[in-house]
Design a protein around this motif. Sequence first.
Motif, mmCIF file in Angstrom:
data_model
loop_
_atom_site.group_PDB
_atom_site.id
_atom_site.type_symbol
_atom_site.label_atom_id
_atom_site.label_comp_id
_atom_site.label_asym_id
_atom_site.label_seq_id
_atom_site.Cartn_x
_atom_site.Cartn_y
_atom_site.Cartn_z
ATOM 1 N N PHE A 71 0.836 -1.196 0.000
ATOM 2 C CA PHE A 71 0.000 0.000 0.000
ATOM 3 C C PHE A 71 0.873 1.250 0.000
ATOM 4 O O PHE A 71 1.892 1.304 0.697
ATOM 5 N N ARG A 72 0.457 2.266 -0.727
ATOM 6 C CA ARG A 72 1.110 3.562 -0.589
ATOM 7 C C ARG A 72 0.854 4.085 0.819
ATOM 8 O O ARG A 72 -0.297 4.298 1.214
ATOM 9 N N GLY A 73 1.926 4.304 1.563
ATOM 10 C CA GLY A 73 1.786 4.714 2.957
ATOM 11 C C GLY A 73 1.164 6.079 3.140
ATOM 12 O O GLY A 73 0.633 6.381 4.212
ATOM 13 N N ASP A 74 1.199 6.919 2.092
ATOM 14 C CA ASP A 74 0.623 8.254 2.218
ATOM 15 C C ASP A 74 -0.854 8.280 1.870
ATOM 16 O O ASP A 74 -1.478 9.338 1.912
ATOM 17 N N ARG A 75 -1.433 7.111 1.529
ATOM 18 C CA ARG A 75 -2.839 7.096 1.124
ATOM 19 C C ARG A 75 -3.692 6.096 1.903
ATOM 20 O O ARG A 75 -4.886 5.970 1.627
ATOM 21 N N ILE A 76 -3.100 5.398 2.846
ATOM 22 C CA ILE A 76 -3.855 4.397 3.597
ATOM 23 C C ILE A 76 -3.469 4.461 5.066
ATOM 24 O O ILE A 76 -2.320 4.739 5.397
ATOM 25 N N ALA A 77 -4.433 4.239 5.935
ATOM 26 C CA ALA A 77 -4.182 4.182 7.378
ATOM 27 C C ALA A 77 -4.838 2.917 7.917
ATOM 28 O O ALA A 77 -6.038 2.707 7.718
ATOM 29 N N MET A 78 -4.067 2.066 8.559
ATOM 30 C CA MET A 78 -4.578 0.818 9.109
ATOM 31 C C MET A 78 -5.111 1.048 10.525
ATOM 32 O O MET A 78 -4.485 1.754 11.322
ATOM 33 N N SER A 79 -6.245 0.453 10.836
ATOM 34 C CA SER A 79 -6.814 0.610 12.177
ATOM 35 C C SER A 79 -7.593 -0.652 12.532
ATOM 36 O O SER A 79 -7.978 -1.434 11.658
ATOM 37 N N GLY A 80 -7.803 -0.829 13.827
ATOM 38 C CA GLY A 80 -8.567 -1.996 14.266
ATOM 39 C C GLY A 80 -8.995 -1.836 15.704
ATOM 40 O O GLY A 80 -8.533 -0.938 16.418
ATOM 41 N N LEU A 81 -9.875 -2.700 16.132
ATOM 42 C CA LEU A 81 -10.370 -2.720 17.510
ATOM 43 C C LEU A 81 -9.787 -3.944 18.192
ATOM 44 O O LEU A 81 -10.054 -5.076 17.781
ATOM 45 N N LEU A 82 -8.985 -3.724 19.198
ATOM 46 C CA LEU A 82 -8.340 -4.819 19.922
ATOM 47 C C LEU A 82 -8.938 -4.944 21.322
ATOM 48 O O LEU A 82 -9.207 -3.948 21.979
ATOM 49 N N ARG A 83 -9.141 -6.164 21.744
ATOM 50 C CA ARG A 83 -9.680 -6.419 23.080
ATOM 51 C C ARG A 83 -8.642 -7.183 23.890
ATOM 52 O O ARG A 83 -7.998 -8.102 23.387
ATOM 53 N N ARG A 84 -8.475 -6.792 25.132
ATOM 54 C CA ARG A 84 -7.491 -7.434 25.999
ATOM 55 C C ARG A 84 -8.030 -8.776 26.492
ATOM 56 O O ARG A 84 -9.158 -8.862 26.984
ATOM 57 N N SER A 85 -7.222 -9.813 26.326
ATOM 58 C CA SER A 85 -7.604 -11.138 26.781
ATOM 59 C C SER A 85 -6.392 -11.797 27.408
ATOM 60 O O SER A 85 -5.371 -11.987 26.741
ATOM 61 N N LEU A 86 -6.473 -12.144 28.690
ATOM 62 C CA LEU A 86 -5.342 -12.734 29.397
ATOM 63 C C LEU A 86 -5.538 -14.235 29.582
ATOM 64 O O LEU A 86 -6.652 -14.717 29.617
#
Length: 256
Positions: A241-256
């Motif tokens: 991916f062109r780094g200047d045109r895409i932003a990666m994101s996500g929802l992370l949940r803590r699990s121990l």
Amino acid sequence: MPAERTREHTAPLAAARRRRLRADRARQLADLLRHLVLTGGFPSGALPHEDVLAADYQVSRNTVRHALDLLRAELLVERLPGVGTVVVAEKYPHGLDRLMGLAETLREHGRVSNEVRTMGPVPAPAPVAERLRLPTGTDVLYIERLRRLNGLPLSLDLTYLPLDIGGELIGADLENTDVFRLLEQITGQPLGHAEITLEAVNADAHSATVLQAPRGAAVLMLERLTHLCDGRPVDLEFIRFRGDRIAMSGLLRRSL
């Protein structure tokens, strides 16, 4: 004399420390402003005046200017005479918490089109065969696509698929359809899960040319191995991916 020598030695260190602190503050401010730029925090398209930013974030005006210089280097903002600093580029969000094709992911931001640059059977290299659970040298379908969003180059995708499934893609409408959708149609079952690795790499000469990016520019490399719901691996991709045109994101949940 000793006191004078001490001052001579400590003065440069103190100055260097002040410069480092200013640079640290500038990076911190750039991170905060980058988030606002990427999430529509400046609806008018213009950033507040430097004096306003300095007061809001309790930093010096020089720190503000340094932070804006960092964002200009990322091609996110630009300074226009008589106007001030404005947003000039948008990074599109790409979620990491759902298994979706690019057109599905970016459907709210415009049209994704695919230019198929290479397509055909090739002997599977050992790492590809291993990931797809095939004997080394088994033919697989290889596809190279340049993917555009609203006409702008966004990613270069290199894809390997088992030939018994991938062969059905030959002649399919790959220019306008995500491979994910076609795989589900061909197999008659939904995709299940994918293993991903994300890292930053420098664009090689070929990738830079195809993506119309500066040679050596940072690109986001996403390696993804997608499985059918029965667990069979069917799609190994290396996506730049062109780094200047895409932003990666996500929802992370803590699990121990």
